[in-house]
Write a protein that holds these residues in place. Structure first.
Motif, PDB file in Angstrom:
ATOM      1  N   ALA A 120       0.810  -1.224   0.000  1.00 25.96           N
ATOM      2  CA  ALA A 120       0.000   0.000   0.000  1.00 25.96           C
ATOM      3  C   ALA A 120       0.842   1.271   0.000  1.00 25.96           C
ATOM      4  CB  ALA A 120      -0.938  -0.007   1.207  1.00 25.96           C
ATOM      5  N   SER A 121       1.871   1.310  -0.861  1.00 26.02           N
ATOM      6  CA  SER A 121       2.805   2.438  -0.836  1.00 26.02           C
ATOM      7  C   SER A 121       2.754   3.354  -2.054  1.00 26.02           C
ATOM      8  CB  SER A 121       4.238   1.904  -0.688  1.00 26.02           C
ATOM      9  OG  SER A 121       4.580   1.048  -1.762  1.00 26.02           O
ATOM     10  N   VAL A 147       1.078  -3.498  -3.729  1.00 26.35           N
ATOM     11  CA  VAL A 147       1.822  -2.263  -3.474  1.00 26.35           C
ATOM     12  C   VAL A 147       0.971  -1.003  -3.643  1.00 26.35           C
ATOM     13  CG1 VAL A 147       3.966  -3.372  -4.200  1.00 26.35           C
ATOM     14  CG2 VAL A 147       2.688  -1.969  -5.856  1.00 26.35           C
ATOM     15  N   THR A 148      -0.267  -1.162  -4.119  1.00 22.67           N
ATOM     16  CA  THR A 148      -1.136  -0.005  -4.359  1.00 22.67           C
ATOM     17  C   THR A 148      -1.994   0.269  -3.132  1.00 22.67           C
ATOM     18  OG1 THR A 148      -1.196  -0.564  -6.705  1.00 22.67           O
ATOM     19  CG2 THR A 148      -2.868   0.970  -5.908  1.00 22.67           C
ATOM     20  N   ARG A 149      -2.033   1.521  -2.748  1.00 22.70           N
ATOM     21  CA  ARG A 149      -2.757   1.883  -1.528  1.00 22.70           C
ATOM     22  C   ARG A 149      -4.271   1.798  -1.731  1.00 22.70           C
ATOM     23  NH1 ARG A 149      -5.325   6.555  -1.916  1.00 22.70           N
ATOM     24  NH2 ARG A 149      -4.609   8.237  -3.293  1.00 22.70           N
ATOM     25  N   PRO A 150      -5.037   1.629  -0.662  1.00 22.71           N
ATOM     26  CA  PRO A 150      -6.502   1.664  -0.768  1.00 22.71           C
ATOM     27  C   PRO A 150      -6.965   2.979  -1.405  1.00 22.71           C
ATOM     28  CG  PRO A 150      -5.839   0.837   1.373  1.00 22.71           C
ATOM     29  CD  PRO A 150      -4.584   1.334   0.708  1.00 22.71           C
ATOM     30  N   ALA A 218     -11.708  -6.374  -6.685  1.00 26.47           N
ATOM     31  CA  ALA A 218     -11.310  -4.971  -6.821  1.00 26.47           C
ATOM     32  C   ALA A 218     -11.533  -4.418  -8.223  1.00 26.47           C
ATOM     33  CB  ALA A 218      -9.826  -4.825  -6.458  1.00 26.47           C
ATOM     34  N   LEU A 219     -12.087  -5.220  -9.126  1.00 33.23           N
ATOM     35  CA  LEU A 219     -12.261  -4.783 -10.512  1.00 33.23           C
ATOM     36  C   LEU A 219     -13.325  -3.688 -10.618  1.00 33.23           C
ATOM     37  CD1 LEU A 219     -11.547  -5.306 -13.538  1.00 33.23           C
ATOM     38  CD2 LEU A 219     -13.503  -6.873 -13.581  1.00 33.23           C
ATOM     39  N   VAL A 220     -12.961  -2.570 -11.257  1.00 34.20           N
ATOM     40  CA  VAL A 220     -13.934  -1.487 -11.459  1.00 34.20           C
ATOM     41  C   VAL A 220     -14.210  -1.234 -12.932  1.00 34.20           C
ATOM     42  CG1 VAL A 220     -13.437  -0.334  -9.277  1.00 34.20           C
ATOM     43  CG2 VAL A 220     -12.120   0.292 -11.298  1.00 34.20           C
ATOM     44  N   LEU A 252      -8.398  -1.837 -11.530  1.00 32.98           N
ATOM     45  CA  LEU A 252      -8.750  -2.322 -10.198  1.00 32.98           C
ATOM     46  C   LEU A 252      -8.477  -1.245  -9.166  1.00 32.98           C
ATOM     47  CD1 LEU A 252      -6.993  -4.783 -11.815  1.00 32.98           C
ATOM     48  CD2 LEU A 252      -8.219  -6.098 -10.078  1.00 32.98           C
ATOM     49  N   GLN A 253      -9.302  -1.227  -8.117  1.00 32.94           N
ATOM     50  CA  GLN A 253      -9.147  -0.250  -7.044  1.00 32.94           C
ATOM     51  C   GLN A 253      -9.145  -0.979  -5.696  1.00 32.94           C
ATOM     52  OE1 GLN A 253     -12.210   2.856  -6.632  1.00 32.94           O
ATOM     53  NE2 GLN A 253     -10.536   4.302  -6.295  1.00 32.94           N
TER      54      GLN A 253
END
Length: 255
Positions: A120-121, A147-150, A218-220, A252-253
């Motif tokens: 999450a960086s 590695v992707t933040r919320p 998480a798919l948008v 994705l989110q």
């Protein structure tokens, strides 16, 4: 707002024709081709970010997994974005020499399936036309999500194997089989293709990508990268999408 609402306005037939015209220079004039693709990619990521986050992309950090020599770096830097390119192959990283050292951003030698970043960086993790070159593409996708933040974005775009460009430089011969197409290329050119089936090129389907992305929760959004908006419905049609989508974008989110 839908994640694709802003970018859909750019997805015109004129854009598709312009990118297709630039594609023929990929081998002979990569700066021309990748320059056009870089500008389009920044527009894509910026629109997706604004639609989901409600703010401009400037000031954010984008990690470009499989960024090669950094063709996207200058375009993202000009948009005010902190760019970090990740590339495992040192030869590929320096492929644009002598101009590589002039490109903006930070570059890291590492594998996309083991990214050297904390959980999450980063704000955006991008991978453009890389998954089809990885033996474990969804391990790559999982790392990008890690590695992707919320509230950030993962944008994973790849060439679908059964599409017209699935064989890369071997052309449509890949419809006869990937190995056969690569061997045929080697006989004609006296060397193996750069994108050699089974070692640096793999058969990645649209169905596999959609299955993985939906499984993450998480798919948008999912749509063809280079098609005009009116053709995006092809993504929803099993079978047909394998041949006509050509390049699939998964957005994705993480939450």
């Amino acid at each position: 707002m839908l994640a694709t609402e802003l970018f859909a306005q750019r997805a015109t037939l004129a854009r598709s024709v312009r990118l297709l015209a630039a594609f023929r220079f990929e081998q002979t004039d990569p700066d021309l081709f990748y320059g056009a693709l870089a500008a389009d990619t920044v527009a894509l990521v910026s629109d997706l970010w604004r639609a989901t986050a409600g703010t401009a992309l400037s000031g954010r950090t984008v990690v470009d997994v499989g960024g090669g020599p950094g063709y996207f770096a200058t375009a993202f830097a000009e948009a005010g974005v902190r760019y970090v390119g990740v590339e495992p192959d040192p030869a590929e990283m320096h492929a644009a020499a002598p101009r590589t050292h002039d490109r903006a951003g930070v570059f890291v030698r590492a594998s996309g399936t083991a990214l050297p970043f904390a959980d999450a960086s980063v704000d955006v993790c991008l991978s453009s036309n890389v998954a089809e070159h990885v033996a474990e593409p969804w391990r790559l996708g999982d790392e990008m999500l890690r590695v992707t933040r919320p509230g950030g974005l993962v944008v994973l775009s790849y060439t679908v194997w059964l599409g017209p460009f699935g064989g890369h430089e071997t052309g449509v011969a890949h419809y006869l089989g990937g190995r056969r197409a690569a061997d045929r290329y080697a006989r004609r050119h006296g060397h193996r293709p750069k994108n050699d089936y089974g070692s640096s090129l793999f058969a990645v389907s649209a169905a596999d990508g959609l299955r993985w992305a939906r499984g993450t929760g998480a798919l948008v959004a999912a749509f063809p990268r280079y098609h005009p908006r009116w053709a995006w419905g092809l993504t929803r049609v099993p079978g047909i999408r394998e041949f006509l989508v050509s390049n699939l974008v998964l957005v994705l989110q993480p939450s």
